[in-house]
Design an enzyme around this catalytic site. Structure first.
Site, PDB file in Angstrom:
ATOM      1  CD  GLU A   7       6.151   2.150  -1.672  1.00 42.68           C
ATOM      2  OE1 GLU A   7       5.390   3.012  -0.595  1.00 42.68           O
ATOM      3  OE2 GLU A   7       6.277   0.855  -2.303  1.00 42.68           O
ATOM      4  CG  ASP A  80       2.864   0.367  -1.417  1.00 42.20           C
ATOM      5  OD1 ASP A  80       2.834   1.094  -0.534  1.00 42.20           O
ATOM      6  OD2 ASP A  80       2.785   0.896  -2.466  1.00 42.20           O
ATOM      7  CG  ASP A  82       3.260  -5.361  -2.758  1.00 42.28           C
ATOM      8  OD1 ASP A  82       4.259  -4.686  -2.834  1.00 42.28           O
ATOM      9  OD2 ASP A  82       2.104  -4.948  -3.291  1.00 42.28           O
ATOM     10  CD  GLU A  84       7.772  -5.665  -8.268  1.00 40.85           C
ATOM     11  OE1 GLU A  84       7.775  -4.261  -7.889  1.00 40.85           O
ATOM     12  OE2 GLU A  84       7.553  -6.795  -8.067  1.00 40.85           O
ATOM     13  CE1 TYR A 309      -0.296  -1.343  -1.547  1.00 36.36           C
ATOM     14  CE2 TYR A 309       0.280  -3.679  -1.443  1.00 36.36           C
ATOM     15  CZ  TYR A 309       0.457  -2.924  -2.226  1.00 36.36           C
ATOM     16  OH  TYR A 309       1.224  -2.391  -3.077  1.00 36.36           O
ATOM     17  NE  ARG A 311       0.176  -3.279  -7.652  1.00 35.47           N
ATOM     18  CZ  ARG A 311       0.669  -1.740  -6.860  1.00 35.47           C
ATOM     19  NH1 ARG A 311       0.811  -2.082  -5.866  1.00 35.47           N
ATOM     20  NH2 ARG A 311       0.331  -0.559  -8.300  1.00 35.47           N
ATOM     21  CG  HIS A 356      -1.961  -7.947   1.423  1.00 38.51           C
ATOM     22  ND1 HIS A 356      -2.260  -7.451  -0.324  1.00 38.51           N
ATOM     23  CD2 HIS A 356      -0.246  -7.609   1.843  1.00 38.51           C
ATOM     24  CE1 HIS A 356      -0.333  -7.229  -0.158  1.00 38.51           C
ATOM     25  NE2 HIS A 356      -0.510  -7.263   1.102  1.00 38.51           N
TER      26      HIS A 356
END
Ligand SMILES: [Zn+2]
Ligand SMILES: [Zn+2]
Length: 704
Positions: A7, A80, A82, A84, A309, A311, A356
């Site tokens: 992204e 990414d 997750d 999203e 990452y 988040r 994660h």
């Protein structure tokens, strides 16, 4: 040819460093499809089917992705790790395969044929390193429908709440207002705290200290301070000046001796490695960063391949990373700093998302002094945050730090020869201190300079001389307003929001001016209070803490494939819709209170002057606005003269970025300004020094 799609262009650049000539890279620049901007975009009659449209300004990227796709045999969707990211991956696959006619029309691109044996695969990695990428390419999968559904569910849920409530707020409160599901609950926390503070009744109490002296050698004495804790075996509770006076009188006529000295060893564990929440809390506490800033700096570190990452709500650490840091600790600090076994941290949150890892550096050898970012814009901020993350990670795999704790209890008894004392009580006073004897993980995260004063070597029954009795009037304090750190902590504790939502939520409620920061602490604005009372009063069950947490759990269950998202939406929507209808019909219009200045408007001579809050802070206007457009600068005085020129008044001002500060009303003649409210002179410097010495805590704010 292999095509990898991510992204962000920075992430693409970092990946390109590891890839050979047979790979090409493209960036989507975020979401390429989303719900439409101007309509609801959710078909509530038909199972909440979302209408995804091409995001404005992303047509160019879509065109390019499609062109590149025609040249590829294999496409890796490397967005990414997750929900999203998963949703973006799905949308990319859709537009490449040219599945929707409306997208084709919008982007005006003619579809060229794709390679007949084209493979589109999803790959996931938590750090942008060569090893992680290779590992991911070896284990590709298809897009995870459950994760995508969880993203859709959150988006649809928030859309329904926002879109349905805003017009209601326009009608019943004021035009232009908006509501959000998690935002409203967050404002509620801040409002309720403000009311607790307002309702708080402060109580007076007194603290009493004695400054004592011990003879440590023939020529030398040493002073130390003890605090009164008991009299006649009861907890010393002193409510007022009169009671304090009696005790001070007694203590001034007392004999002092050491009752006992207790020593023990205390071991302290390191803290777990960072999650999104603890990282944002630490940066807020240590550097006063907003969570938005912390997340944006972390994003750049992640995209440059420097940290995992950012988040995440997991404290889990990859075995390879633990092995490497253990080697590093042994080599760098010596075997005595390395525990026999690696430390494992329990994952705190109920449902850690998508397996994660904690936030940690990707290369432990990249110490802060070697740190450099290829993108030089925010090097110093990036370095600061990287340093925190690096230290936290190394420390979390080191041995305990060890302290010797000493508690000295002193007994005070009134001297027998003094007559006519109001009481003849036995007092117990105490001093305690800790001395670090082995630093352990504190080697990496040193104790702050704020150490406790050392205690003298004294023995049981040793007599002491009184230097001075000190008494101090105090008042119980209300619970503090939330700051950035305590707000995130509370949201996490209540299970409201997730690593991806803390920063945007906290930023949104400020942008919408429902809350404002006052000396780094959140307080509701009049608009925030009014909207909160309206929403909580009418939709209590929707903006309930437990209900909001339950929704987050439901979303997690959708992500795990244990719950159908449409079903979850149905359970939420039908009662919500009914409530909406009845509130629309029954609720009365409410007024946002404005501060009146008690003066007539000089322009129309009819309206009254009131204080309103605008984008750049408060201003004075006419109560007949918009019929009368009279506007004036508002000087919010705090009842103090300027500490610099002593002529102007200290006034509250706001920066362009809406941060509050204090300045002089004689600006620009006087340039005095301060972020913090100037202190009103009262306590003498010496009093402050004594207090600081006595009450300073050995344990600096510890998540540092
Ligand atoms: Zn007017
Ligand atoms: Zn001044």
């Amino acid at each position: 040819m292999n095509l990898i799609i991510v992204e962000s262009p920075t992430k693409a650049r970092t990946l390109s460093r590891f890839l050979g000539k047979d790979y090409s890279l493209e960036a989507t620049y975020g979401h390429i499809k989303d719900l439409p901007k101007s309509t609801l975009g959710v078909d509530v009659e038909h199972n909440f089917k979302p209408e995804h449209v091409v995001v404005e300004k992303r047509e160019k990227e879509i065109k390019r992705l499609r062109e590149q796709a025609t040249k590829a045999d294999k496409i890796y969707l490397a967005t990414d790790p997750d929900r999203e990211g998963e949703a973006i991956a799905k949308h990319v696959e859709e537009v490449i395969r040219g599945q929707e006619p409306e997208v084709n029309k919008k982007t005006k691109s003619k579809l060229k044929p794709l390679s007949s044996n084209l493979l589109i695969r999803r790959i996931v990695f938590h750090e942008i390193t060569k090893e992680a990428l290779e590992e991911a390419i070896e284990h590709p999968r298809s897009v995870d429908k459950n994760l995508v559904n969880a993203q859709i569910a959150r988006r649809v849920l928030d859309r329904l709440v926002g879109y349905k409530l805003s017009p209601l707020l326009w009608k019943k409160v004021r035009r232009g207002l908006s509501a959000g599901r998690v935002q409203t609950v967050t404002v509620r926390l801040i409002v309720e705290r403000e009311r607790e503070i307002a309702a708080f009744k402060q109580e007076e109490y007194w603290e009493i200290y004695c400054n004592l002296k011990t003879q440590i050698s023939k020529l030398k004495t040493e002073e130390f301070i003890v605090k009164l804790i008991k009299f006649d075996d009861k907890r010393a509770e002193i409510k007022n000046k009169k009671e304090a006076g009696i005790v001070v009188f007694d203590l001034e006529k007392s004999d002092y001796k050491i009752a006992d000295v207790i020593k023990k060893e205390i071991r302290k564990n390191p803290y777990p490695p960072f999650t999104t929440s603890t990282m944002a809390q630490a940066a807020a506490r240590l550097y006063h960063w907003s969570s938005k800033k912390t997340m944006s700096v972390a994003q750049s570190l992640y995209e440059q391949g420097l940290i995992t990452y950012h988040r995440t709500d997991s404290t889990y650490l990859a075995q390879t990373a633990v092995d490497k840091v253990r080697k590093f600790i042994e080599k760098e600090y010596g075997g005595q700093y390395l525990p026999d076994k690696a430390r494992f941290y329990k994952v705190r949150s109920k449902v850690a998302q998508e397996a994660h890892e904690a936030i940690r550096p990707t290369n432990i050898g990249m110490t802060n002094d070697k740190f450099q970012m290829t993108n030089g814009r925010f090097v110093s901020d990036a370095k600061v945050l990287y340093g925190l993350i690096w230290k936290k990670f190394v420390a979390c795999q080191m041995v305990d730090s060890i302290f010797d704790e000493t508690v000295i209890n002193v007994q005070a008894k009134t001297t027998p020869e003094v007559k006519d004392l109001p009481t003849s009580r036995v007092y117990v006073l105490r001093a305690s201190g800790q001395v670090m004897k082995f630093d352990g993980w504190r080697k990496v995260i040193p104790l702050s300079k704020y150490e406790e004063p050392g205690l003298p070597m004294v023995g049981k029954d040793e007599a002491l001389d009184l230097v001075k009795v000190l008494s101090e009037q105090k008042f119980t304090e209300p619970p503090p307003r939330y700051n950035e750190a305590s707000l995130i902590k509370t949201l996490e504790k209540l299970g409201i929001g997730r690593p991806s939502t803390y920063a945007p939520t906290i930023s949104t409620i400020q942008v919408r001016q429902y809350v404002e920061k006052d000396e780094g602490k959140f307080k509701p604005t009049p608009v925030g209070l009014t909207v909160n009372d309206f929403l909580i009063g009418n939709f209590e069950s929707i903006f309930d803490y437990q209900f909001t947490a339950q929704m987050e759990d439901d979303l997690d269950n959708v992500a795990k494939g244990n719950r159908k998202w449409q079903e979850m939406m149905g359970e939420f929507y039908s009662p919500f819709e009914k409530k909406l209808e009845s509130v629309e019909k029954k609720a009365k219009r409410v007024e946002i209170p404005v501060e009146k200045l008690g003066k007539k408007c000089p322009k129309c001579k009819d309206g009254e002057l009131v204080v309103r809050v605008g984008r750049f802070g408060k201003f004075v206007s006419c109560s007949r606005f918009p019929d009368c457009d009279y506007k004036e600068k508002y000087l919010e005085k705090i009842g103090m003269k300027c500490p610099d020129c002593k002529k102007g008044d200290v006034i509250v001002k706001t920066t362009k970025r809406r941060r509050k500060f204090y300045g002089c009303s004689s600006y620009p003649t006087c340039k005095w300004a301060s972020w913090n409210k100037p202190e009103i002179k009262g306590a003498t410097e010496k009093d402050k020094e004594i207090k600081k010495k006595t009450l300073s805590k050995l344990y600096a704010p510890c998540n540092d």
